[in-house]
Write a protein that holds these residues in place. Structure first.
Motif, PDB file in Angstrom:
ATOM      1  N   VAL A 130       0.876  -1.178   0.000  1.00 65.34           N
ATOM      2  CA  VAL A 130       0.000   0.000   0.000  1.00 65.34           C
ATOM      3  C   VAL A 130       0.908   1.221   0.000  1.00 65.34           C
ATOM      4  N   TYR A 131       0.932   1.929  -1.115  1.00 65.66           N
ATOM      5  CA  TYR A 131       1.811   3.091  -1.251  1.00 65.66           C
ATOM      6  C   TYR A 131       1.011   4.344  -0.852  1.00 65.66           C
ATOM      7  N   ILE A 132       1.394   4.973   0.253  1.00 62.07           N
ATOM      8  CA  ILE A 132       0.647   6.122   0.805  1.00 62.07           C
ATOM      9  C   ILE A 132       1.507   7.372   0.698  1.00 62.07           C
ATOM     10  N   THR A 133       0.964   8.371   0.016  1.00 58.73           N
ATOM     11  CA  THR A 133       1.612   9.686  -0.063  1.00 58.73           C
ATOM     12  C   THR A 133       0.889  10.636   0.900  1.00 58.73           C
ATOM     13  N   ILE A 134       1.641  11.282   1.767  1.00 55.04           N
ATOM     14  CA  ILE A 134       1.065  12.205   2.766  1.00 55.04           C
ATOM     15  C   ILE A 134       1.322  13.632   2.295  1.00 55.04           C
ATOM     16  N   LEU A 135       0.239  14.389   2.131  1.00 55.84           N
ATOM     17  CA  LEU A 135       0.328  15.782   1.675  1.00 55.84           C
ATOM     18  C   LEU A 135       0.420  16.715   2.878  1.00 55.84           C
ATOM     19  N   ARG A 136       1.336  17.649   2.771  1.00 55.19           N
ATOM     20  CA  ARG A 136       1.453  18.647   3.839  1.00 55.19           C
ATOM     21  C   ARG A 136       0.235  19.576   3.807  1.00 55.19           C
ATOM     22  N   GLN A 137      -0.197  20.019   4.988  1.00 56.76           N
ATOM     23  CA  GLN A 137      -1.324  20.937   5.134  1.00 56.76           C
ATOM     24  C   GLN A 137      -0.891  22.134   5.982  1.00 56.76           C
ATOM     25  N   ASN A 138      -1.685  23.251   5.805  1.00 56.76           N
ATOM     26  CA  ASN A 138      -1.405  24.445   6.621  1.00 56.76           C
ATOM     27  C   ASN A 138      -2.100  24.268   7.965  1.00 56.76           C
ATOM     28  N   ASP A 139      -1.493  23.514   8.841  1.00 56.11           N
ATOM     29  CA  ASP A 139      -2.143  23.169  10.102  1.00 56.11           C
ATOM     30  C   ASP A 139      -1.541  23.891  11.300  1.00 56.11           C
ATOM     31  N   HIS A 140      -0.729  24.901  11.039  1.00 53.57           N
ATOM     32  CA  HIS A 140      -0.165  25.688  12.137  1.00 53.57           C
ATOM     33  C   HIS A 140      -0.296  27.177  11.823  1.00 53.57           C
ATOM     34  N   TYR A 141      -0.687  27.950  12.828  1.00 52.03           N
ATOM     35  CA  TYR A 141      -0.720  29.405  12.699  1.00 52.03           C
ATOM     36  C   TYR A 141       0.696  29.948  12.887  1.00 52.03           C
ATOM     37  N   PRO A 142       1.028  31.023  12.164  1.00 57.44           N
ATOM     38  CA  PRO A 142       2.293  31.690  12.479  1.00 57.44           C
ATOM     39  C   PRO A 142       2.215  32.260  13.895  1.00 57.44           C
ATOM     40  N   MET A 143       3.283  32.209  14.626  1.00 63.97           N
ATOM     41  CA  MET A 143       3.279  32.608  16.038  1.00 63.97           C
ATOM     42  C   MET A 143       4.460  33.518  16.335  1.00 63.97           C
ATOM     43  N   THR A 171       7.458  32.878  13.833  1.00 60.34           N
ATOM     44  CA  THR A 171       7.817  31.613  13.192  1.00 60.34           C
ATOM     45  C   THR A 171       6.549  30.841  12.834  1.00 60.34           C
ATOM     46  N   ASP A 172       6.721  29.794  11.966  1.00 59.53           N
ATOM     47  CA  ASP A 172       5.605  28.940  11.573  1.00 59.53           C
ATOM     48  C   ASP A 172       6.135  27.518  11.425  1.00 59.53           C
ATOM     49  N   GLN A 173       5.483  26.526  12.037  1.00 57.30           N
ATOM     50  CA  GLN A 173       5.943  25.141  12.004  1.00 57.30           C
ATOM     51  C   GLN A 173       5.709  24.463  10.667  1.00 57.30           C
ATOM     52  N   ASP A 174       4.830  25.050   9.842  1.00 58.75           N
ATOM     53  CA  ASP A 174       4.541  24.428   8.559  1.00 58.75           C
ATOM     54  C   ASP A 174       5.722  24.606   7.607  1.00 58.75           C
ATOM     55  N   ILE A 175       5.827  23.648   6.658  1.00 56.85           N
ATOM     56  CA  ILE A 175       6.837  23.692   5.610  1.00 56.85           C
ATOM     57  C   ILE A 175       6.112  23.580   4.280  1.00 56.85           C
ATOM     58  N   GLY A 176       6.552  24.374   3.319  1.00 56.71           N
ATOM     59  CA  GLY A 176       5.870  24.348   2.024  1.00 56.71           C
ATOM     60  C   GLY A 176       4.554  25.085   2.131  1.00 56.71           C
ATOM     61  N   VAL A 177       3.447  24.334   1.955  1.00 57.90           N
ATOM     62  CA  VAL A 177       2.128  24.955   2.106  1.00 57.90           C
ATOM     63  C   VAL A 177       1.964  25.430   3.553  1.00 57.90           C
ATOM     64  N   GLY A 178       1.705  26.727   3.727  1.00 55.74           N
ATOM     65  CA  GLY A 178       1.538  27.270   5.069  1.00 55.74           C
ATOM     66  C   GLY A 178       2.825  27.737   5.704  1.00 55.74           C
ATOM     67  N   ALA A 179       3.912  27.760   4.944  1.00 54.33           N
ATOM     68  CA  ALA A 179       5.175  28.236   5.492  1.00 54.33           C
ATOM     69  C   ALA A 179       5.101  29.737   5.748  1.00 54.33           C
ATOM     70  N   LEU A 180       5.962  30.248   6.594  1.00 52.30           N
ATOM     71  CA  LEU A 180       5.974  31.660   6.962  1.00 52.30           C
ATOM     72  C   LEU A 180       6.163  32.524   5.721  1.00 52.30           C
ATOM     73  N   GLN A 181       5.302  33.529   5.584  1.00 54.83           N
ATOM     74  CA  GLN A 181       5.384  34.428   4.441  1.00 54.83           C
ATOM     75  C   GLN A 181       6.100  35.724   4.803  1.00 54.83           C
ATOM     76  N   GLY A 182       5.747  36.334   5.944  1.00 52.49           N
ATOM     77  CA  GLY A 182       6.416  37.565   6.336  1.00 52.49           C
ATOM     78  C   GLY A 182       5.624  38.339   7.371  1.00 52.49           C
ATOM     79  N   VAL A 183       6.200  39.473   7.799  1.00 51.20           N
ATOM     80  CA  VAL A 183       5.620  40.326   8.839  1.00 51.20           C
ATOM     81  C   VAL A 183       5.511  41.739   8.289  1.00 51.20           C
ATOM     82  N   VAL A 184       4.391  42.410   8.572  1.00 49.92           N
ATOM     83  CA  VAL A 184       4.171  43.796   8.139  1.00 49.92           C
ATOM     84  C   VAL A 184       3.616  44.595   9.306  1.00 49.92           C
ATOM     85  N   PHE A 185       3.694  45.934   9.168  1.00 50.08           N
ATOM     86  CA  PHE A 185       3.087  46.831  10.153  1.00 50.08           C
ATOM     87  C   PHE A 185       1.575  46.837   9.952  1.00 50.08           C
ATOM     88  N   LEU A 186       0.832  46.632  11.014  1.00 49.12           N
ATOM     89  CA  LEU A 186      -0.616  46.831  10.984  1.00 49.12           C
ATOM     90  C   LEU A 186      -0.967  48.206  11.521  1.00 49.12           C
TER      91      LEU A 186
END
Length: 719
Positions: free
Chosen positions: A172-185, A210-225
């Motif tokens: 049984v060949y199983i491919t696991i897809l990464r998901q955006n399952d962590h919020y940036p913190m 920082t963000d624990q996700d890799i690839g999909v959901g990886a840290l994009q950046g920080v801006v002034f709100l």
């Protein structure tokens, strides 16, 4: 010895050796399709005489042999799962009723115990479990790639086994897809930093995201709100802040920065950075506008009277951010508004034993405060009321008096000295349409403006209230100039009391003005006195009579004396005698007249006495004012002459024999050529000789006693 087999029923795949008594299989034994046991009898005979025999029961059992290896189809499966796949989710099974993502089949051609299968699992990284009875593959632990390791591929192997042998590997060949399952913190939700005044730029605030996700959901950046432009620099990759300018307490007491961190999957988080700047030593940006305050307070001042205001200032830009709060030293006489610094009396200071009350006032903006001394200097009270010259005042004023015409002068006196004895005059009521104005100092009332009042105003009386006030605090009359709600008609000189006309006067609108003149002291508290003023307006003749549209009538020369030819309809906007109308004719030709009161033009003499066919008249319409005003109107009267040839009646029918069955009578008349007559509103010419009329008992009948009398009312129209 000889051996034989007893009777056998059905299929029998064995043979007996008659000499040795051994059995041999004659056909293949198939456990799945043939009997699993055979029961029969064997006889044994000797070869002597007599022949003796014996028998025995024999059972042959066929045992199953594990001949076949289990087989799984298909030979492999491919599955794609999200790393957030819930635990307990069925991914593969031999059953179709468990909601499996994939279904596979395991078979064994053996039957019985040799064909009973069970399932085993190899190399599943403990993330999956396998049901041994049905081969159901279930997610047992989290598939989070970060927990499994860097791999995104898993290869569990399933075996289907019978009691003796297992199947080949079922991959049984199983491919696991990464998901955006962590919020940036951020490392902290709130950062608080304090700097001293004049701290140089370049200070680092470690607001790291920082963000624990890799690839999909990886840290994009920080801006002034939210930030103050130019004060901070931001590393968009990490969120680290650095001060860009020196900290200056005079510029700002602190800053608030809100940072927004986002990942590539659209999830965000925020962090707030509070920067506080400490002031330099002995620094105070808050101060009162004066080193001390002095207010004069009359001993007769009433409670809740505002005596003055104290104000504090702060350095630029801070007053719009921080609220100033005022307070006053506790005392029974004065209070202060905490928001604007206005001070009021709370009770009378009339019996206070000293001439001055000194209180401390304080202002604060949460961080700083300042204090100042407030001196309340007590002055004598306003003890006397102003007094008008007693009695009723009545004045006549002509209508249309020019603006500025003096109407009356009022005078008041006050026994107090100084400002307590200073007097002002004003009109406080009844001055309809602003007809008058009053000098505040002299008390002179005069015309204020040239106002032409509309006609037919219901009110005919002005009730003018003139107030005389002193300058006391507060004014006891409870009147002030700025609160007058009725437009001015008269004015009064506040010093001399002279009343003048302030607007156009119209006797037809208002004929009498009645007002009150008040004299008020200029002290604290103010006192006043009032007197009644009545002003009579004399009527002036202002308007000329006006007539409605007039037409030019046409009459017959046989029109009877006394008949009205034309009725005039005229009016005058003035009242009384100024509005009474008289009619007259400039020329009457001896045959016309006009009613001087009603305006009816009538025939005064028979028209046979004149030979004119057109009469040109002029009607003069005048009022009875002094001097009178008038208008003239030209009128043309056309006269139509008739012939005096009477009609000739023929075939006259008497009343007794002229009645028809329908209740009508008939008669005939002869008409001269080219002449025409009117009989009973019907035109009769030469070609129309027979007419009929309704009997007198009919409600429509013309009431005549005889046909001759009826016909005698024929009108001649002429040729």
């Amino acid at each position: 010895m000889t051996y034989t087999i007893g009777q056998v029923n059905g299929y029998f795949p064995f043979v007996l050796n008659s000499t040795t008594g051994s059995f041999s299989v004659t056909q293949n034994l198939v456990y799945a399709t043939q009997p699993h046991s055979y029961n029969f009898s064997v006889w044994c005979y000797d070869n002597l005489s007599p022949n003796l025999s014996s028998n025995a029961s024999v059972t042959i059992s066929v045992m199953e042999v594990d001949k076949y290896k289990p087989v799984i189809t298909p030979s492999y499966l491919f599955l794609t799962l999200n790393e957030t796949t819930p635990l307990g989710t069925v991914q593969a099974s031999t059953r179709r009723d468990v909601g499996a993502l994939r279904v596979y089949t395991a078979t064994d051609m053996d039957v019985g115990p040799q064909g009973v299968l069970f399932y085993t699992l190899y190399y599943a990284l403990s993330r999956f479990s396998l049901d041994g009875t049905f081969g159901t593959l279930t997610v047992q632990q989290s598939l989070n790639v970060d927990y499994i390791g860097a791999t995104t591929f898993v290869n569990p192997i399933i075996h289907a086994c019978d009691p003796h042998v297992c199947s080949s590997d079922f991959n049984v060949y199983i491919t696991i897809l990464r998901q955006n399952d962590h919020y940036p913190m951020f490392s902290q939700k709130v950062y608080s930093v304090t700097y001293n005044d004049t701290t140089p730029p370049g200070q680092v605030i470690p607001s790291i995201c920082t963000d624990q996700d890799i690839g999909v959901g990886a840290l994009q950046g920080v801006v002034f709100l939210n930030t103050t432009p130019g004060v901070f620099l931001l590393n968009p990759s990490t969120g680290v802040l650095t001060t860009n300018i020196s900290m200056d307490y005079r510029r700002a007491r602190g800053y608030t920065v809100v940072l927004l961190c986002s990942d590539t999957g659209g999830l965000t988080n925020t962090s707030t950075v509070y920067v506080t700047i400490t002031p330099p030593p002995n620094y105070n940006p808050l101060a009162f506008s004066s080193d001390s305050y002095v207010f004069n307070v009359s001993r007769t001042t009433l409670p809740l009277y505002t005596i003055g205001q104290i104000m504090a200032t702060v350095e630029i830009n801070w007053s719009t951010i921080y609220t100033l709060t005022y307070s006053l030293q506790s005392n029974p006489y004065f209070i202060i508004d905490s928001l604007n610094g206005a001070m009021q009396t709370t009770s009378s200071v009339f019996d206070y034993p000293y001439s001055e009350i000194v209180l401390n006032a304080t202002v604060t903006d949460r961080l700083f405060n300042d204090t100042v001394a407030v001196h309340m200097v007590l002055t004598p009270g306003n003890l006397n009321s102003p007094v008008f010259t007693p009695g009723e005042r009545s004045f006549d004023i002509d209508e249309l008096s020019p603006i500025g015409t003096s109407v009356a002068t009022f005078q008041c006196t006050d026994a107090d000295n100084g400002t307590n004895g200073q007097i002002s005059y004003s009109i406080t009521g009844g001055n309809i349409d602003g007809a008058f104005q009053m000098n505040q100092v002299t008390g002179v009332v005069q015309a204020a403006n040239l106002l032409i009042l509309p006609q037919n105003i219901a009110s005919s009386l002005y009730q003018i209230i003139i107030q005389c006030s002193d300058h006391g605090v507060p004014i006891k009359s409870n009147r002030i100039l700025s609160l007058m709600s009725v437009p001015n008609v008269f004015t009064i000189d506040a010093n001399t009391g002279v009343v003048r006309v302030a607007a156009h006067l119209d006797h037809d609108t208002v004929s009498v003005y009645t007002t009150t003149v008040v004299a008020i002291q200029s002290v604290n508290p103010a006192r006043n006195s009032s007197a009644l003023l009545t002003i009579y307006v004399r009527a002036v003749n202002k308007y000329r009579p006006q007539c409605m549209s007039i037409f030019n009538p046409t009459i017959l020369n046989t029109t009877a004396v006394g008949s009205t030819v034309l009725q005039l309809s005229c009016s005058d906007a003035d009242s009384g005698l100024n509005g009474a109308i008289v009619y007259s004719l400039s020329m009457n030709y001896g045959v016309l007249g006009v009613n001087a009161i009603t305006g009816a033009i009538y025939i005064s003499s028979p028209l046979d006495s004149i030979s004119y066919s057109v009469l040109n008249l002029t009607v003069l319409v005048s009022d009875r004012g002094s001097p009178p005003l008038s208008n003239s109107y030209p009128i043309i009267i056309f006269i139509t002459f008739t012939a005096h040839i009477p009609p000739v009646f023929s075939n006259f029918l008497n009343h007794s024999d002229s009645t028809q069955t329908d209740g009508k009578r008939t008669f005939s008349i002869s008409v001269y050529p080219n002449d025409a007559y009117i009989v009973s509103n019907k035109r009769i010419s030469q070609n129309s000789t027979v007419y009929e009329y309704v009997d007198s008992h009919d409600t429509r009948a013309i009431e005549l006693t005889s046909l001759k009398q009826y016909v005698s009312h024929v009108s001649y129209l002429g040729q």
